[in-house]
Design an enzyme around this catalytic site. Structure first.
Site, PDB file in Angstrom:
ATOM      1  CD  GLU A 112      -1.572 -11.241   2.209  1.00  0.00           C
ATOM      2  OE1 GLU A 112      -2.040 -10.521   3.119  1.00  0.00           O
ATOM      3  OE2 GLU A 112      -1.732 -10.993   0.998  1.00  0.00           O
ATOM      4  CG  ASP A 118      -2.578 -11.363  -2.443  1.00  0.00           C
ATOM      5  OD1 ASP A 118      -2.563 -11.403  -3.680  1.00  0.00           O
ATOM      6  OD2 ASP A 118      -2.857 -10.335  -1.801  1.00  0.00           O
ATOM      7  CG  ASP A 138      -1.526  -5.347  -4.510  1.00  0.00           C
ATOM      8  OD1 ASP A 138      -2.102  -6.251  -3.898  1.00  0.00           O
ATOM      9  OD2 ASP A 138      -0.363  -4.984  -4.240  1.00  0.00           O
TER      10      ASP A 138
HETATM   11  C1  RNT Z   1       0.300  -6.782   0.123  1.00  0.00           C
HETATM   12  C2  RNT Z   1      -0.634  -7.747   0.763  1.00  0.00           C
HETATM   13  C3  RNT Z   1      -1.556  -7.173   1.788  1.00  0.00           C
HETATM   14  C4  RNT Z   1      -1.994  -5.774   1.462  1.00  0.00           C
HETATM   15  C5  RNT Z   1      -3.049  -5.222   2.358  1.00  0.00           C
HETATM   16  C6  RNT Z   1      -3.154  -3.740   2.224  1.00  0.00           C
HETATM   17  O1  RNT Z   1       1.020  -7.313  -0.888  1.00  0.00           O
HETATM   18  O2  RNT Z   1      -1.361  -8.404  -0.212  1.00  0.00           O
HETATM   19  O3  RNT Z   1      -2.605  -8.042   2.014  1.00  0.00           O
HETATM   20  O4  RNT Z   1      -2.437  -5.664   0.148  1.00  0.00           O
HETATM   21  O5  RNT Z   1      -2.837  -5.624   3.628  1.00  0.00           O
HETATM   22 ZN    ZN Z   2      -3.071  -9.614   0.189  1.00  0.00          ZN
END
Ligand code: RNT
Ligand code: ZN
Length: 425
Positions: free
Chosen positions: A232, A265, A302
């Site tokens: 990610e 994300d 988030d």
């Molecule tokens: C953080 C990432 C990651 C976290 C989690 C807790 O910016 O998105 O995925 O939110 O692993």
């Molecule tokens: Zn994430």
């Protein structure tokens, strides 16, 4: 909150909606069935503000931050699992649960992140089996003294690098044990915050070190079909505004070379950049995608995911690309200022809605119009679709799945808050 929707009303409204969609060549019965079959991986960390069970206080470091202190945070595995089960009852369709490595249950013993074992997740695996909720996993490269420098796997310090390398190897074994236990792969999503607040003089060396560390970790062979390795990226975080080692280009290149999955994300790109257009391009070069549905808001990546244009167009693209079985759908956000169960439910119901809407699109007609060069028809159809009786199909989906219809779930949350959450002090 009261809903005036009786079962009879839902059925009647659905019958009319079904005809409207059928006129466009779409089977709404099938759309409901197919949508409900898609597993949504719900993130455990909304339930406890990303604190985990290592005895840490509020989340700190790693470029992410939870704010708020709404009562009722889950404080241990049993509370977190009970809360999750309750949230699941409000969310229609198949569910998975995603946990981080710091949700290990080590019974008071100190166990370093470099030394965790599948046995420390026995509570999770037993629950998973009993409730038929498959698990996903995440190594945790933040909120730890060994991450204080801002660098983990990309650190120039071999001691730090070794610690995190042992961590990631341990995590892959644990994810693979989950996969074994549930008879299907567990996603093991690698995200690390390594980066710097101001412009670095050397952007390359940390990236070389990260590449080499990942090479070493991923070269450990595990039982086939038990784990889906995923990486990610992020554009920036708090304290890594100028540079993130694991950028999109870094992981895109890495995943294409290694044939592993990428996690997109929705909060990890430039504030005006969205992910829908990336999907068909990336799927030409990598086996699959994990999508973390989140909602970026100014500096924060988030916020609780909602039925936004971005979510809807991502779902639409995935359906159009015919790639649903190459996508792992997940949520990723944390808001401690509102009821946490409502936060889970809002995001998951919204994502399920997005998927339903995508399944109700008159795909054949759209493609035909495009092929004929009738782009005005394509645009007109898309506009008409926006006001089709979508909510009647959504209500019917909830009814079929035995989940609360419309706003009815909010009363349930309030009762649970009074009975369970408010007693946690
Ligand atoms: C953080 C990432 C990651 C976290 C989690 C807790 O910016 O998105 O995925 O939110 O692993
Ligand atoms: Zn994430």
């Amino acid at each position: 909150m009261k809903t005036t929707l009786t079962n009879d009303k839902i059925e009647n409204m659905y019958a009319a909606a079904k005809e409207a969609y059928a006129a466009l060549g779409v089977s709404s019965d099938r759309a409901i069935r197919d949508t409900l079959a898609i597993p949504l991986s719900i993130h455990c960390w909304q339930g406890d503000d990303v604190v985990g069970f290592e005895g840490a206080g509020a989340l700190s470091g790693g470029g992410i931050l939870t704010t708020g202190n709404y009562p009722g945070r889950a404080r241990n595995g049993n509370e977190l699992r009970t809360d999750a089960e309750f949230a699941f009852s409000l969310i229609p369709g198949k569910k998975r649960f995603s946990i981080h490595s710091f949700y290990a249950e080590v019974n008071g013993k100190k166990t370093g992140r470099d030394k965790i074992e599948p046995e420390h997740f026995a509570g999770w695996m037993n629950w998973s089996k009993k409730k038929k909720i498959p698990l996903d996993f995440n190594p945790s490269f933040f909120a730890h003294p060994m991450a204080d420098s801002g660098y983990t796997l990309a650190s120039a310090d071999p001691k730090i690098r070794k610690f995190w390398l042992d961590h990631i190897k341990a995590c892959r074994r644990i994810a693979s044990a989950f996969g074994e236990n549930q008879g299907s792969p567990a996603v093991n999503n690698i995200w690390l915050a390594d980066g710097s607040k101001d412009y670095p003089a050397d952007r390359l060396s940390p990236r070389e070190r990260l590449r080499d560390a990942l090479d070493e970790a991923l070269s450990v062979k595990l039982s086939p079909g038990t784990i889906t390795d995923t990486v990610e990226s992020k554009l920036f975080g708090i304290g890594s505004e100028a540079y993130v080692v694991g950028s999109h280009e870094f992981y895109m290149g890495y995943a294409a070379q290694k044939k592993i999955n990428v996690c997109l994300d929705t909060g990890h790109f430039h504030p005006t950049e969205t992910i829908a257009d990336k999907i068909s391009a990336m799927l030409l070069f990598i086996p699959g995608l994990l999508i973390h549905f989140s909602r970026g808001l100014r500096w924060d990546s988030d916020h609780v995911a909602t039925f936004s244009d971005e979510m809807r167009s991502a779902c639409q693209e995935i359906k159009r690309t015919g790639a649903i079985n190459r996508i792992d759908f997940a949520l990723d956000y944390f808001d401690a200022s509102i009821n946490r169960i409502a936060a889970w439910t809002i995001g998951a119901r919204s994502l399920r809605k997005g998927l339903l809407e995508a399944h109700l699109e008159p795909a054949r007609l759209l493609v035909e119009a495009e092929k004929k060069g009738k782009n005005h028809e394509r645009l007109a159809l898309l506009e008409e679709c926006k006001t089709l009786p979508f909510s009647a199909v959504w209500d019917k989906l909830c009814l079929n799945a035995g989940a609360p219809v419309s706003t009815a779930w909010m009363d349930e949350v309030n009762k649970y808050e009074e009975k369970v959450l408010c007693k946690r002090r």
